[in-house]
Design a protein around this motif. Structure first.
Motif, PDB file in Angstrom:
ATOM      1  N   LEU A  68      59.979  42.449  51.404  1.00 53.95           N
ATOM      2  CA  LEU A  68      59.247  42.769  52.805  1.00 53.95           C
ATOM      3  C   LEU A  68      59.746  44.240  52.629  1.00 53.95           C
ATOM      4  N   LYS A  69      59.550  45.084  52.012  1.00 54.09           N
ATOM      5  CA  LYS A  69      59.605  46.532  51.682  1.00 54.09           C
ATOM      6  C   LYS A  69      58.085  46.507  51.209  1.00 54.09           C
ATOM      7  N   ILE A  70      57.786  46.305  50.786  1.00 52.65           N
ATOM      8  CA  ILE A  70      57.006  45.885  50.294  1.00 52.65           C
ATOM      9  C   ILE A  70      55.825  45.433  51.264  1.00 52.65           C
ATOM     10  N   ALA A  71      55.893  44.720  52.117  1.00 48.30           N
ATOM     11  CA  ALA A  71      54.851  44.317  53.072  1.00 48.30           C
ATOM     12  C   ALA A  71      54.858  45.569  54.190  1.00 48.30           C
ATOM     13  N   ASP A  72      56.894  46.129  54.320  1.00 45.79           N
ATOM     14  CA  ASP A  72      56.478  47.501  55.532  1.00 45.79           C
ATOM     15  C   ASP A  72      55.387  47.934  54.806  1.00 45.79           C
ATOM     16  N   LYS A  73      55.696  48.860  53.507  1.00 42.04           N
ATOM     17  CA  LYS A  73      54.565  49.281  53.286  1.00 42.04           C
ATOM     18  C   LYS A  73      53.365  49.423  53.554  1.00 42.04           C
ATOM     19  N   GLU A  74      52.889  47.561  53.089  1.00 42.99           N
ATOM     20  CA  GLU A  74      51.008  48.098  53.431  1.00 42.99           C
ATOM     21  C   GLU A  74      51.365  48.240  55.435  1.00 42.99           C
ATOM     22  N   ALA A  75      51.860  47.716  56.010  1.00 43.33           N
ATOM     23  CA  ALA A  75      51.890  48.203  57.782  1.00 43.33           C
ATOM     24  C   ALA A  75      51.620  49.298  57.696  1.00 43.33           C
ATOM     25  N   LYS A  76      52.128  50.223  57.455  1.00 47.28           N
ATOM     26  CA  LYS A  76      51.837  51.790  57.134  1.00 47.28           C
ATOM     27  C   LYS A  76      50.491  51.993  56.364  1.00 47.28           C
ATOM     28  N   GLU A  77      50.089  51.242  56.038  1.00 39.20           N
ATOM     29  CA  GLU A  77      48.951  51.432  55.201  1.00 39.20           C
ATOM     30  C   GLU A  77      47.645  50.785  56.336  1.00 39.20           C
ATOM     31  N   TRP A  81      44.830  53.381  58.403  1.00 41.56           N
ATOM     32  CA  TRP A  81      43.181  53.259  58.489  1.00 41.56           C
ATOM     33  C   TRP A  81      42.779  52.438  60.060  1.00 41.56           C
ATOM     34  N   LEU A  82      43.763  52.108  60.413  1.00 42.83           N
ATOM     35  CA  LEU A  82      43.324  51.627  62.424  1.00 42.83           C
ATOM     36  C   LEU A  82      42.979  52.988  63.082  1.00 42.83           C
ATOM     37  N   LEU A  83      44.268  53.403  62.448  1.00 44.07           N
ATOM     38  CA  LEU A  83      44.508  55.299  62.939  1.00 44.07           C
ATOM     39  C   LEU A  83      42.489  56.138  62.864  1.00 44.07           C
ATOM     40  N   LEU A  84      42.445  56.109  61.779  1.00 39.08           N
ATOM     41  CA  LEU A  84      40.664  56.744  61.347  1.00 39.08           C
ATOM     42  C   LEU A  84      40.195  55.360  62.165  1.00 39.08           C
ATOM     43  N   CYS A  85      40.262  54.585  62.221  1.00 38.49           N
ATOM     44  CA  CYS A  85      39.450  53.666  62.998  1.00 38.49           C
ATOM     45  C   CYS A  85      39.234  53.855  64.124  1.00 38.49           C
ATOM     46  N   LYS A  86      40.200  54.004  65.121  1.00 40.05           N
ATOM     47  CA  LYS A  86      40.718  54.367  66.398  1.00 40.05           C
ATOM     48  C   LYS A  86      39.873  55.967  66.588  1.00 40.05           C
ATOM     49  N   SER A  87      40.037  56.657  65.658  1.00 36.52           N
ATOM     50  CA  SER A  87      40.033  58.319  65.922  1.00 36.52           C
ATOM     51  C   SER A  87      38.805  59.087  65.414  1.00 36.52           C
ATOM     52  N   SER A  88      38.027  57.672  64.561  1.00 34.44           N
ATOM     53  CA  SER A  88      36.303  57.894  63.981  1.00 34.44           C
ATOM     54  C   SER A  88      35.399  57.988  65.442  1.00 34.44           C
ATOM     55  N   GLU A  89      34.160  58.831  65.492  1.00 29.60           N
ATOM     56  CA  GLU A  89      33.567  58.923  66.761  1.00 29.60           C
ATOM     57  C   GLU A  89      32.449  57.844  66.093  1.00 29.60           C
ATOM     58  N   ASN A  93      34.016  50.401  69.776  1.00 31.46           N
ATOM     59  CA  ASN A  93      34.733  49.086  69.093  1.00 31.46           C
ATOM     60  C   ASN A  93      36.262  48.695  69.112  1.00 31.46           C
ATOM     61  N   TYR A  94      36.902  49.829  69.443  1.00 27.28           N
ATOM     62  CA  TYR A  94      38.603  49.712  68.292  1.00 27.28           C
ATOM     63  C   TYR A  94      38.701  48.188  68.894  1.00 27.28           C
ATOM     64  N   ASP A  95      39.310  47.451  68.244  1.00 28.73           N
ATOM     65  CA  ASP A  95      40.792  46.451  69.122  1.00 28.73           C
ATOM     66  C   ASP A  95      41.869  46.748  69.061  1.00 28.73           C
ATOM     67  N   GLU A  96      41.921  47.231  69.922  1.00 29.31           N
ATOM     68  CA  GLU A  96      43.068  48.060  70.254  1.00 29.31           C
ATOM     69  C   GLU A  96      44.402  46.523  70.797  1.00 29.31           C
ATOM     70  N   LEU A 103      52.527  46.408  65.754  1.00 28.45           N
ATOM     71  CA  LEU A 103      53.935  47.522  66.044  1.00 28.45           C
ATOM     72  C   LEU A 103      54.741  46.389  65.864  1.00 28.45           C
ATOM     73  N   SER A 104      54.550  45.152  66.247  1.00 25.81           N
ATOM     74  CA  SER A 104      55.292  43.858  66.468  1.00 25.81           C
ATOM     75  C   SER A 104      55.959  43.427  65.180  1.00 25.81           C
ATOM     76  N   ILE A 105      54.192  43.986  64.481  1.00 26.85           N
ATOM     77  CA  ILE A 105      55.225  42.579  62.859  1.00 26.85           C
ATOM     78  C   ILE A 105      56.446  44.798  61.931  1.00 26.85           C
ATOM     79  N   GLN A 106      56.106  45.491  62.394  1.00 22.74           N
ATOM     80  CA  GLN A 106      57.215  46.396  61.715  1.00 22.74           C
ATOM     81  C   GLN A 106      58.269  46.552  62.357  1.00 22.74           C
TER      82      GLN A 106
END
Length: 120
Positions: A68-77, A81-89, A93-96, A103-106
């Protein structure tokens, strides 16, 4: 297609649904030639559920917590990547909805890991 889950395990259910959403979003990224980010999202986004799924057959409480800690680390990764997608010009069509699902999973992972740790 309706997916079958072991019992009614909410963390399994939402992690599979999240992975399917990541696959869909990654396909959209590929259409717009964002292949590398799509690839990273597929790897880390599907790995969360894979590790949670594997934890269900763990050999011990310690092994369960480790997976589960590995799953949590993957969630952080994925969060990165989603932050980059959301922030990139360059990415439109970012999927909010992915943010809320992640967040629910985390939050669930955090509670399960904490409970597992306290039971020692």
């Amino acid at each position: 297609m309706k997916l079958e889950y072991r019992k009614e395990n909410i963390i399994l259910k939402i992690s599979v649904e999240f992975a399917l959403g990541i696959i869909d979003y990654s396909e959209q990224l590929k259409v717009h030639k964002h292949y590398e980010i799509a690839s990273q999202l597929i790897r880390s986004g599907t790995s969360i559920g894979a590790n949670i799924w594997e934890a269900q057959s763990s050999e011990s409480r310690k092994d369960f917590g480790h997976k589960l800690k590995i799953a949590d680390k993957e969630a952080k990764e994925v969060e990165y990547w989603l932050l980059l997608c959301k922030s990139s010009e360059h990415i439109k069509n970012y999927d909010e909805e992915l943010d809320g699902r992640l967040l629910s999973i985390q939050k669930l992972l955090s509670r399960i890991i904490s409970t597992n740790k306290s039971r020692g």
